[in-house]
Design an enzyme around this catalytic site. Structure first.
Site, mmCIF file in Angstrom:
data_model
loop_
_atom_site.group_PDB
_atom_site.id
_atom_site.type_symbol
_atom_site.label_atom_id
_atom_site.label_comp_id
_atom_site.label_asym_id
_atom_site.label_seq_id
_atom_site.Cartn_x
_atom_site.Cartn_y
_atom_site.Cartn_z
ATOM 1 N N GLU A 160 0.955 -1.120 0.072
ATOM 2 C CA GLU A 160 0.034 -0.026 0.050
ATOM 3 C C GLU A 160 0.846 1.461 -0.035
ATOM 4 O O GLU A 160 1.996 1.149 0.301
ATOM 5 C CB GLU A 160 -1.004 0.011 1.068
ATOM 6 C CG GLU A 160 -2.331 -0.301 1.228
ATOM 7 C CD GLU A 160 -3.106 0.799 0.322
ATOM 8 O OE1 GLU A 160 -2.786 1.691 -0.423
ATOM 9 O OE2 GLU A 160 -4.278 0.861 0.782
ATOM 10 N N ASP A 161 0.401 2.213 -0.639
ATOM 11 C CA ASP A 161 1.056 3.528 -0.600
ATOM 12 C C ASP A 161 0.962 4.310 1.051
ATOM 13 O O ASP A 161 2.181 4.509 1.431
ATOM 14 C CB ASP A 161 0.546 4.600 -1.402
ATOM 15 C CG ASP A 161 -0.950 4.903 -1.460
ATOM 16 O OD1 ASP A 161 -1.555 4.237 -0.499
ATOM 17 O OD2 ASP A 161 -1.518 5.655 -2.348
ATOM 18 N N ASP A 203 -3.948 5.725 6.288
ATOM 19 C CA ASP A 203 -4.415 6.831 6.888
ATOM 20 C C ASP A 203 -5.326 6.626 8.055
ATOM 21 O O ASP A 203 -4.816 6.437 9.224
ATOM 22 C CB ASP A 203 -5.023 7.826 5.895
ATOM 23 C CG ASP A 203 -5.532 9.040 6.403
ATOM 24 O OD1 ASP A 203 -4.768 9.708 7.181
ATOM 25 O OD2 ASP A 203 -6.668 9.697 5.711
ATOM 26 N N PHE A 260 -1.560 16.112 4.444
ATOM 27 C CA PHE A 260 -1.897 15.309 3.311
ATOM 28 C C PHE A 260 -0.611 15.259 2.221
ATOM 29 O O PHE A 260 0.141 16.431 2.040
ATOM 30 C CB PHE A 260 -2.859 16.211 2.382
ATOM 31 C CG PHE A 260 -3.535 15.317 1.508
ATOM 32 C CD1 PHE A 260 -4.521 14.365 1.711
ATOM 33 C CD2 PHE A 260 -2.947 15.321 0.125
ATOM 34 C CE1 PHE A 260 -4.950 13.427 0.908
ATOM 35 C CE2 PHE A 260 -3.697 14.460 -0.855
ATOM 36 C CZ PHE A 260 -4.775 13.403 -0.291
ATOM 37 N N ARG A 264 1.693 12.492 -8.741
ATOM 38 C CA ARG A 264 1.957 10.936 -8.596
ATOM 39 C C ARG A 264 3.454 10.770 -9.278
ATOM 40 O O ARG A 264 4.304 9.871 -8.445
ATOM 41 C CB ARG A 264 1.321 10.094 -9.186
ATOM 42 C CG ARG A 264 -0.182 9.765 -8.636
ATOM 43 C CD ARG A 264 -0.903 8.610 -9.283
ATOM 44 N NE ARG A 264 -2.275 8.757 -9.144
ATOM 45 C CZ ARG A 264 -2.980 8.397 -8.367
ATOM 46 N NH1 ARG A 264 -2.363 7.779 -7.266
ATOM 47 N NH2 ARG A 264 -4.398 8.482 -8.295
HETATM 48 P P1 IMP Z 1 -7.669 5.072 4.767
HETATM 49 O O1 IMP Z 1 -8.759 4.291 4.293
HETATM 50 O O2 IMP Z 1 -8.091 6.489 5.274
HETATM 51 O O3 IMP Z 1 -6.449 4.470 5.285
HETATM 52 O O4 IMP Z 1 -7.054 5.746 3.141
HETATM 53 C C1 IMP Z 1 -6.215 5.124 2.530
HETATM 54 C C2 IMP Z 1 -6.186 5.388 0.898
HETATM 55 O O5 IMP Z 1 -6.488 7.093 0.886
HETATM 56 C C3 IMP Z 1 -4.699 5.685 0.408
HETATM 57 O O6 IMP Z 1 -4.582 4.231 -0.051
HETATM 58 C C4 IMP Z 1 -4.655 6.746 -0.359
HETATM 59 O O7 IMP Z 1 -5.019 6.263 -1.685
HETATM 60 C C5 IMP Z 1 -5.581 7.755 0.304
HETATM 61 N N1 IMP Z 1 -4.762 8.533 1.055
HETATM 62 C C6 IMP Z 1 -4.714 8.854 2.653
HETATM 63 N N2 IMP Z 1 -3.961 9.757 3.006
HETATM 64 C C7 IMP Z 1 -3.482 10.363 1.962
HETATM 65 C C8 IMP Z 1 -2.372 11.282 1.771
HETATM 66 O O8 IMP Z 1 -1.992 12.037 2.430
HETATM 67 N N3 IMP Z 1 -2.227 11.760 0.343
HETATM 68 C C9 IMP Z 1 -2.853 11.056 -0.709
HETATM 69 N N4 IMP Z 1 -3.564 9.953 -0.522
HETATM 70 C C10 IMP Z 1 -3.919 9.658 0.709
HETATM 71 MG MG MG Z 2 -5.571 8.000 -3.542
#
Ligand code: IMP
Ligand code: MG
Length: 203
Positions: free
Chosen positions: A121-122, A125, A174, A187
């Protein structure tokens, strides 16, 4: 190095360290993780994963689109055999806050029953997207299921998850670059930067 008859197309003698200068469009702010730090950490993670997966049946599952740059570099840092597959998911919610309700846009090409699966995963959050993905893949009976995330924002976590490999913990900003987008842009940056304060999405 390589087959002597092969020359890169065009006139560039070799790959420049970073093709893009720092962005100066008022949106991208300070660098959170430099290109050099990314390269070093990816090498370390690759070595660690190679030790852990020696003699196993590793398939890396990249989560589109954000993990593309990370998984491409991480694969090259492995000294063990691996396969790669991809999933694309979309979470219902605002552009910047996931809701935990996740839809699969692209599923895996291959079955993962009895395989050693590593989700790549990238960024984690809230953790809601990964929580869904983990449960979904767990139900397919892999031999093992682990997670490797380039970035995490511990302050934002809403569900507790077992994340075996983490690149960097970052503050609650962010982040863009090295695969991560803001409205699908940035990206292609070679480093991870924060959005300018004024551009921080709500949440
Ligand atoms: P989560 O479900 O809240 O953990 O969000 C996960 C997804 O939201 C990640 O796989 C990203 O695609 C996107 N995301 C969350 N935080 C960021 C950020 O700081 N920058 C860019 N994308 C984010
Ligand atoms: Mg995204």
């Amino acid at each position: 190095m390589g087959f002597a008859g092969v020359r890169p197309a065009g006139e560039r003698p070799h790959r420049a360290a970073s093709r893009l200068p720092p962005v100066d469009d008022g949106t991208v702010g300070e660098i959170l993780v430099s290109e050099q730090a990314l390269a070093r950490r990816v090498e370390e993670l690759g070595a660690e994963i190679s030790r852990d997966y020696e003699g196993r049946d590793l398939i890396m599952v990249g989560v589109l689109k954000g993990a593309v740059l990370f998984i491409a570099d991480l694969m090259r840092a492995l000294s063990v055999p691996c396969e790669v597959d991809f999933m694309a998911v979309s979470s219902y919610g605002s552009a910047t806050d996931s809701s935990g309700v996740v839809r699969i846009l692209k599923d895996l090409d291959e079955a993962i029953g009895d395989r050693d699966v590593l989700i790549v995963e990238d960024i984690i959050d809230s953790g809601l997207t990964l929580h869904y993905l983990f449960k979904n893949l767990r139900a397919r009976d892999p031999r093992s299921l682990e997670v490797c995330a380039l970035l995490t924002k511990p302050e934002r976590r809403r569900v507790d998850l077992p994340i075996r490999y983490v690149g960097f913990e970052i503050p609650n900003r962010f982040a863009v670059g090295y695969g991560l987008d803001y409205a699908q842009r940035y990206r292609n940056l070679a480093y991870v930067a924060a959005l300018q304060e004024g551009d921080q999405p709500a949440g």
